[in-house]
Design a protein around this motif. Structure first.
Motif, PDB file in Angstrom:
ATOM      1  N   ASN A  94      34.235  70.204  24.881  1.00 47.99           N
ATOM      2  CA  ASN A  94      35.465  70.425  25.639  1.00 47.99           C
ATOM      3  C   ASN A  94      36.107  69.121  26.099  1.00 47.99           C
ATOM      4  N   ASP A  95      35.617  68.009  25.550  1.00 49.10           N
ATOM      5  CA  ASP A  95      36.173  66.679  25.846  1.00 49.10           C
ATOM      6  C   ASP A  95      36.223  66.416  27.366  1.00 49.10           C
ATOM      7  N   ILE A  96      35.157  66.780  28.059  1.00 51.30           N
ATOM      8  CA  ILE A  96      35.039  66.535  29.502  1.00 51.30           C
ATOM      9  C   ILE A  96      34.103  65.347  29.678  1.00 51.30           C
ATOM     10  N   GLN A  97      34.572  64.279  30.300  1.00 50.20           N
ATOM     11  CA  GLN A  97      33.772  63.084  30.487  1.00 50.20           C
ATOM     12  C   GLN A  97      33.043  63.050  31.833  1.00 50.20           C
ATOM     13  N   ARG A  98      33.557  63.804  32.813  1.00 52.93           N
ATOM     14  CA  ARG A  98      33.011  63.705  34.163  1.00 52.93           C
ATOM     15  C   ARG A  98      33.195  65.020  34.921  1.00 52.93           C
ATOM     16  N   ILE A  99      32.151  65.420  35.646  1.00 54.04           N
ATOM     17  CA  ILE A  99      32.218  66.584  36.534  1.00 54.04           C
ATOM     18  C   ILE A  99      31.602  66.157  37.864  1.00 54.04           C
ATOM     19  N   GLU A 100      32.365  66.356  38.933  1.00 52.09           N
ATOM     20  CA  GLU A 100      31.868  65.964  40.262  1.00 52.09           C
ATOM     21  C   GLU A 100      31.635  67.206  41.108  1.00 52.09           C
ATOM     22  N   CYS A 101      30.604  67.116  41.942  1.00 51.86           N
ATOM     23  CA  CYS A 101      30.348  68.151  42.939  1.00 51.86           C
ATOM     24  C   CYS A 101      29.727  67.447  44.150  1.00 51.86           C
ATOM     25  N   PRO A 102      29.570  68.132  45.256  1.00 46.12           N
ATOM     26  CA  PRO A 102      29.024  67.481  46.456  1.00 46.12           C
ATOM     27  C   PRO A 102      27.595  66.940  46.268  1.00 46.12           C
ATOM     28  N   HIS A 103      26.831  67.478  45.333  1.00 49.93           N
ATOM     29  CA  HIS A 103      25.422  67.099  45.191  1.00 49.93           C
ATOM     30  C   HIS A 103      25.165  66.019  44.159  1.00 49.93           C
ATOM     31  N   PHE A 104      26.016  65.935  43.138  1.00 44.85           N
ATOM     32  CA  PHE A 104      25.810  64.950  42.080  1.00 44.85           C
ATOM     33  C   PHE A 104      27.062  64.842  41.226  1.00 44.85           C
ATOM     34  N   VAL A 105      27.031  63.844  40.335  1.00 40.39           N
ATOM     35  CA  VAL A 105      28.128  63.631  39.393  1.00 40.39           C
ATOM     36  C   VAL A 105      27.542  63.682  37.991  1.00 40.39           C
ATOM     37  N   LEU A 106      28.161  64.474  37.136  1.00 41.69           N
ATOM     38  CA  LEU A 106      27.766  64.522  35.734  1.00 41.69           C
ATOM     39  C   LEU A 106      28.743  63.676  34.946  1.00 41.69           C
ATOM     40  N   SER A 107      28.237  62.844  34.071  1.00 34.17           N
ATOM     41  CA  SER A 107      29.131  62.073  33.209  1.00 34.17           C
ATOM     42  C   SER A 107      28.421  61.798  31.896  1.00 34.17           C
ATOM     43  N   ILE A 108      29.200  61.622  30.867  1.00 32.77           N
ATOM     44  CA  ILE A 108      28.649  61.295  29.553  1.00 32.77           C
ATOM     45  C   ILE A 108      28.583  59.784  29.469  1.00 32.77           C
ATOM     46  N   ALA A 109      27.396  59.275  29.217  1.00 32.41           N
ATOM     47  CA  ALA A 109      27.192  57.825  29.133  1.00 32.41           C
ATOM     48  C   ALA A 109      26.567  57.498  27.791  1.00 32.41           C
ATOM     49  N   LYS A 110      26.893  56.308  27.288  1.00 34.55           N
ATOM     50  CA  LYS A 110      26.308  55.855  26.030  1.00 34.55           C
ATOM     51  C   LYS A 110      24.913  55.285  26.303  1.00 34.55           C
ATOM     52  N   ASN A 111      23.995  55.607  25.428  1.00 37.29           N
ATOM     53  CA  ASN A 111      22.658  55.012  25.483  1.00 37.29           C
ATOM     54  C   ASN A 111      22.722  53.590  24.944  1.00 37.29           C
ATOM     55  N   PRO A 112      21.754  52.749  25.286  1.00 39.40           N
ATOM     56  CA  PRO A 112      21.702  51.422  24.659  1.00 39.40           C
ATOM     57  C   PRO A 112      21.489  51.595  23.152  1.00 39.40           C
ATOM     58  N   PRO A 113      21.983  50.653  22.359  1.00 35.77           N
ATOM     59  CA  PRO A 113      21.807  50.768  20.912  1.00 35.77           C
ATOM     60  C   PRO A 113      20.321  50.817  20.547  1.00 35.77           C
ATOM     61  N   SER A 114      19.993  51.622  19.555  1.00 35.40           N
ATOM     62  CA  SER A 114      18.626  51.689  19.052  1.00 35.40           C
ATOM     63  C   SER A 114      18.652  51.530  17.548  1.00 35.40           C
ATOM     64  N   VAL A 115      17.549  51.088  17.000  1.00 27.32           N
ATOM     65  CA  VAL A 115      17.464  50.827  15.564  1.00 27.32           C
ATOM     66  C   VAL A 115      16.999  52.094  14.853  1.00 27.32           C
ATOM     67  N   LEU A 116      17.669  52.451  13.803  1.00 32.15           N
ATOM     68  CA  LEU A 116      17.281  53.570  12.964  1.00 32.15           C
ATOM     69  C   LEU A 116      16.785  52.998  11.644  1.00 32.15           C
ATOM     70  N   ILE A 117      15.532  53.226  11.315  1.00 35.11           N
ATOM     71  CA  ILE A 117      14.965  52.734  10.053  1.00 35.11           C
ATOM     72  C   ILE A 117      15.242  53.784   8.989  1.00 35.11           C
ATOM     73  N   GLU A 118      16.021  53.388   7.992  1.00 35.62           N
ATOM     74  CA  GLU A 118      16.354  54.310   6.913  1.00 35.62           C
ATOM     75  C   GLU A 118      15.339  54.244   5.781  1.00 35.62           C
ATOM     76  N   ASP A 119      14.846  53.020   5.471  1.00 34.89           N
ATOM     77  CA  ASP A 119      13.837  52.858   4.424  1.00 34.89           C
ATOM     78  C   ASP A 119      12.979  51.651   4.783  1.00 34.89           C
ATOM     79  N   GLU A 120      11.797  51.897   5.293  1.00 35.71           N
ATOM     80  CA  GLU A 120      10.920  50.822   5.764  1.00 35.71           C
ATOM     81  C   GLU A 120      10.522  49.868   4.645  1.00 35.71           C
ATOM     82  N   ARG A 121      10.479  50.360   3.420  1.00 35.63           N
ATOM     83  CA  ARG A 121      10.084  49.511   2.286  1.00 35.63           C
ATOM     84  C   ARG A 121      11.074  48.374   2.038  1.00 35.63           C
ATOM     85  N   GLN A 122      12.300  48.541   2.468  1.00 30.75           N
ATOM     86  CA  GLN A 122      13.324  47.514   2.245  1.00 30.75           C
ATOM     87  C   GLN A 122      13.352  46.463   3.350  1.00 30.75           C
ATOM     88  N   ILE A 123      12.646  46.682   4.432  1.00 30.20           N
ATOM     89  CA  ILE A 123      12.652  45.747   5.566  1.00 30.20           C
ATOM     90  C   ILE A 123      11.855  44.502   5.182  1.00 30.20           C
TER      91      ILE A 123
END
Length: 167
Positions: A94-123
């Motif tokens: 629903n393209d909602i980035q933030r929801i506030e209420c008296p008890h807490f705030v909900l928001s969509i946050a990006k995680n830190p970048p992580s490495v995805l290994i597609e083929d370990e043999r090529q590393i």
């Protein structure tokens, strides 16, 4: 059951045995007297072991309860994660980035970048680590077998302990 301890009964039993050994009794009288002396010691020992068996049963019950609680905790943790993922998906859909209420705030946050290994043999090998090997440790089973087979192992010997067997 008296308040006298098993240790005290055993000490008194040994003292009584020493006194009994000094008396000139026939074999039957000696055996009867010996049996009567050991009665309280045996009852106290039996009651003491019965108490340890009760404690072992309590420990088993606690262990079972711990396992059940751990299983329940894992189920609840998974439920929490599913609910959070559900709310995240709904907010994203629903393209909602933030929801506030008296008890807490909900928001969509990006995680830190992580490495995805597609083929370990090529590393390239430069990106691999080699953990140090574990230090050597004494193999007691191998030493025991060697000594039992008649070999001398410097710095080691077999020892024979004792334990209380409850059948």
């Amino acid at each position: 059951m008296s308040n006298i301890t098993l240790y005290e009964i055993a000490r008194e039993y040994r003292a009584d045995l020493e006194k009994l050994a000094e008396l000139d009794l026939d074999e039957q009288a000696f055996a009867d007297t010996l049996e009567s002396l050991g009665g309280e010691l045996q009852v106290k020992a039996q009651n003491t072991i019965a108490f340890t068996q009760h404690l072992e049963a309590v420990c088993a019950s606690i262990k079972e309860a711990e396992q059940k609680m751990a299983n329940r905790r894992r189920v609840i943790e998974k439920k929490v994660e599913r609910i959070k993922n559900y709310v995240l998906q709904v907010m994203q859909a629903n393209d909602i980035q933030r929801i506030e209420c008296p008890h807490f705030v909900l928001s969509i946050a990006k995680n830190p970048p992580s490495v995805l290994i597609e083929d370990e043999r090529q590393i390239p090998q430069d990106y691999f680590t080699s953990p140090p090997p574990p230090p050597p440790h004494v193999d007691k089973a191998l030493i025991k077998k060697a000594i039992q087979d008649g070999f001398e192992v410097p710095g080691a010997k077999l020892q024979q302990g004792v334990r209380l067997k409850i059948a």
